[in-house]
Design a protein around this motif. Structure first.
Motif, PDB file in Angstrom:
ATOM      1  N   PRO A  57      18.089 -53.280 -17.400  1.00 53.04           N
ATOM      2  CA  PRO A  57      16.862 -53.740 -18.073  1.00 53.04           C
ATOM      3  C   PRO A  57      16.695 -53.131 -19.472  1.00 53.04           C
ATOM      4  O   PRO A  57      16.237 -53.803 -20.393  1.00 53.04           O
ATOM      5  CB  PRO A  57      15.739 -53.282 -17.143  1.00 53.04           C
ATOM      6  N   ASN A  58      17.079 -51.881 -19.632  1.00 59.82           N
ATOM      7  CA  ASN A  58      16.970 -51.250 -20.949  1.00 59.82           C
ATOM      8  C   ASN A  58      17.990 -51.821 -21.930  1.00 59.82           C
ATOM      9  O   ASN A  58      17.718 -51.923 -23.127  1.00 59.82           O
ATOM     10  CB  ASN A  58      17.119 -49.738 -20.841  1.00 59.82           C
ATOM     11  N   LEU A  59      19.173 -52.211 -21.448  1.00 57.55           N
ATOM     12  CA  LEU A  59      20.149 -52.878 -22.311  1.00 57.55           C
ATOM     13  C   LEU A  59      19.592 -54.212 -22.794  1.00 57.55           C
ATOM     14  O   LEU A  59      19.775 -54.589 -23.958  1.00 57.55           O
ATOM     15  CB  LEU A  59      21.473 -53.085 -21.569  1.00 57.55           C
ATOM     16  N   GLN A  60      18.896 -54.914 -21.916  1.00 53.09           N
ATOM     17  CA  GLN A  60      18.284 -56.183 -22.305  1.00 53.09           C
ATOM     18  C   GLN A  60      17.229 -55.959 -23.385  1.00 53.09           C
ATOM     19  O   GLN A  60      17.158 -56.701 -24.363  1.00 53.09           O
ATOM     20  CB  GLN A  60      17.669 -56.861 -21.092  1.00 53.09           C
ATOM     21  N   ILE A  61      16.424 -54.929 -23.225  1.00 56.98           N
ATOM     22  CA  ILE A  61      15.398 -54.607 -24.227  1.00 56.98           C
ATOM     23  C   ILE A  61      16.062 -54.254 -25.553  1.00 56.98           C
ATOM     24  O   ILE A  61      15.626 -54.715 -26.617  1.00 56.98           O
ATOM     25  CB  ILE A  61      14.494 -53.455 -23.733  1.00 56.98           C
ATOM     26  N   LEU A  62      17.118 -53.466 -25.515  1.00 57.21           N
ATOM     27  CA  LEU A  62      17.832 -53.099 -26.735  1.00 57.21           C
ATOM     28  C   LEU A  62      18.366 -54.339 -27.450  1.00 57.21           C
ATOM     29  O   LEU A  62      18.243 -54.472 -28.662  1.00 57.21           O
ATOM     30  CB  LEU A  62      18.979 -52.138 -26.413  1.00 57.21           C
ATOM     31  N   ALA A  63      18.925 -55.269 -26.701  1.00 56.11           N
ATOM     32  CA  ALA A  63      19.444 -56.502 -27.297  1.00 56.11           C
ATOM     33  C   ALA A  63      18.311 -57.314 -27.934  1.00 56.11           C
ATOM     34  O   ALA A  63      18.472 -57.844 -29.038  1.00 56.11           O
ATOM     35  CB  ALA A  63      20.168 -57.333 -26.244  1.00 56.11           C
ATOM     36  N   GLU A  64      17.168 -57.388 -27.275  1.00 59.13           N
ATOM     37  CA  GLU A  64      16.025 -58.129 -27.825  1.00 59.13           C
ATOM     38  C   GLU A  64      15.497 -57.468 -29.098  1.00 59.13           C
ATOM     39  O   GLU A  64      15.185 -58.150 -30.078  1.00 59.13           O
ATOM     40  CB  GLU A  64      14.902 -58.226 -26.792  1.00 59.13           C
ATOM     41  N   VAL A  65      15.388 -56.145 -29.095  1.00 60.89           N
ATOM     42  CA  VAL A  65      14.913 -55.431 -30.278  1.00 60.89           C
ATOM     43  C   VAL A  65      15.884 -55.638 -31.434  1.00 60.89           C
ATOM     44  O   VAL A  65      15.481 -55.903 -32.572  1.00 60.89           O
ATOM     45  CB  VAL A  65      14.721 -53.927 -29.970  1.00 60.89           C
ATOM     46  N   PHE A  66      17.190 -55.541 -31.151  1.00 57.59           N
ATOM     47  CA  PHE A  66      18.184 -55.758 -32.186  1.00 57.59           C
ATOM     48  C   PHE A  66      18.091 -57.182 -32.738  1.00 57.59           C
ATOM     49  O   PHE A  66      18.115 -57.401 -33.941  1.00 57.59           O
ATOM     50  CB  PHE A  66      19.594 -55.480 -31.673  1.00 57.59           C
ATOM     51  N   LYS A  67      17.973 -58.159 -31.859  1.00 53.27           N
ATOM     52  CA  LYS A  67      17.871 -59.564 -32.277  1.00 53.27           C
ATOM     53  C   LYS A  67      16.655 -59.757 -33.180  1.00 53.27           C
ATOM     54  O   LYS A  67      16.762 -60.362 -34.246  1.00 53.27           O
ATOM     55  CB  LYS A  67      17.766 -60.472 -31.062  1.00 53.27           C
ATOM     56  N   ASP A  68      15.523 -59.209 -32.792  1.00 57.15           N
ATOM     57  CA  ASP A  68      14.317 -59.346 -33.599  1.00 57.15           C
ATOM     58  C   ASP A  68      14.480 -58.685 -34.965  1.00 57.15           C
ATOM     59  O   ASP A  68      14.061 -59.224 -35.986  1.00 57.15           O
ATOM     60  CB  ASP A  68      13.108 -58.756 -32.871  1.00 57.15           C
ATOM     61  N   ARG A  69      15.104 -57.513 -34.988  1.00 56.18           N
ATOM     62  CA  ARG A  69      15.323 -56.819 -36.270  1.00 56.18           C
ATOM     63  C   ARG A  69      16.275 -57.602 -37.151  1.00 56.18           C
ATOM     64  O   ARG A  69      16.044 -57.754 -38.348  1.00 56.18           O
ATOM     65  CB  ARG A  69      15.876 -55.419 -35.992  1.00 56.18           C
ATOM     66  N   LEU A  70      17.342 -58.121 -36.579  1.00 55.44           N
ATOM     67  CA  LEU A  70      18.308 -58.899 -37.340  1.00 55.44           C
ATOM     68  C   LEU A  70      17.652 -60.155 -37.915  1.00 55.44           C
ATOM     69  O   LEU A  70      17.828 -60.477 -39.094  1.00 55.44           O
ATOM     70  CB  LEU A  70      19.506 -59.262 -36.464  1.00 55.44           C
ATOM     71  N   LEU A  71      16.878 -60.866 -37.109  1.00 54.18           N
ATOM     72  CA  LEU A  71      16.193 -62.063 -37.586  1.00 54.18           C
ATOM     73  C   LEU A  71      15.197 -61.731 -38.695  1.00 54.18           C
ATOM     74  O   LEU A  71      15.072 -62.473 -39.672  1.00 54.18           O
ATOM     75  CB  LEU A  71      15.491 -62.770 -36.431  1.00 54.18           C
ATOM     76  N   SER A  72      14.488 -60.622 -38.579  1.00 51.46           N
ATOM     77  CA  SER A  72      13.532 -60.250 -39.618  1.00 51.46           C
ATOM     78  C   SER A  72      14.253 -59.905 -40.917  1.00 51.46           C
ATOM     79  O   SER A  72      13.789 -60.244 -42.009  1.00 51.46           O
ATOM     80  CB  SER A  72      12.630 -59.099 -39.183  1.00 51.46           C
TER      81      SER A  72
END
Length: 77
Positions: A57-72
């Protein structure tokens, strides 16, 4: 803005980078541009030791945070 380095693509994508997400965990990111036949795509692969430091679950959160940062970042530039 992101601790990343360009690397050769593993799958023949348009661009590949390796990002140090955490001190001992990296992400390999493959990006392909949109074509007439296929939409733009991104693949995020974790280093093979990621499970030693983070739960699934924490790996999933890390991937989501990274995706959001990359998109921003992409919206800025």
């Amino acid at each position: 803005m992101v601790d990343a380095e360009a690397v050769p693509s593993l799958i023949g994508s348009d661009m590949a980078i390796t990002v140090r997400a955490l001190p001992k965990v990296s992400l390999h990111v493959e990006l392909s541009q949109e074509t007439q036949d296929f939409p733009a795509e991104a693949w995020v692969l974790f280093s093979n030791n990621a499970h030693e430091f983070l739960t699934a679950p924490n790996l999933q959160i890390l991937a989501e945070v990274f995706k959001d940062r990359l998109l921003s970042l992409l919206r800025i530039y």
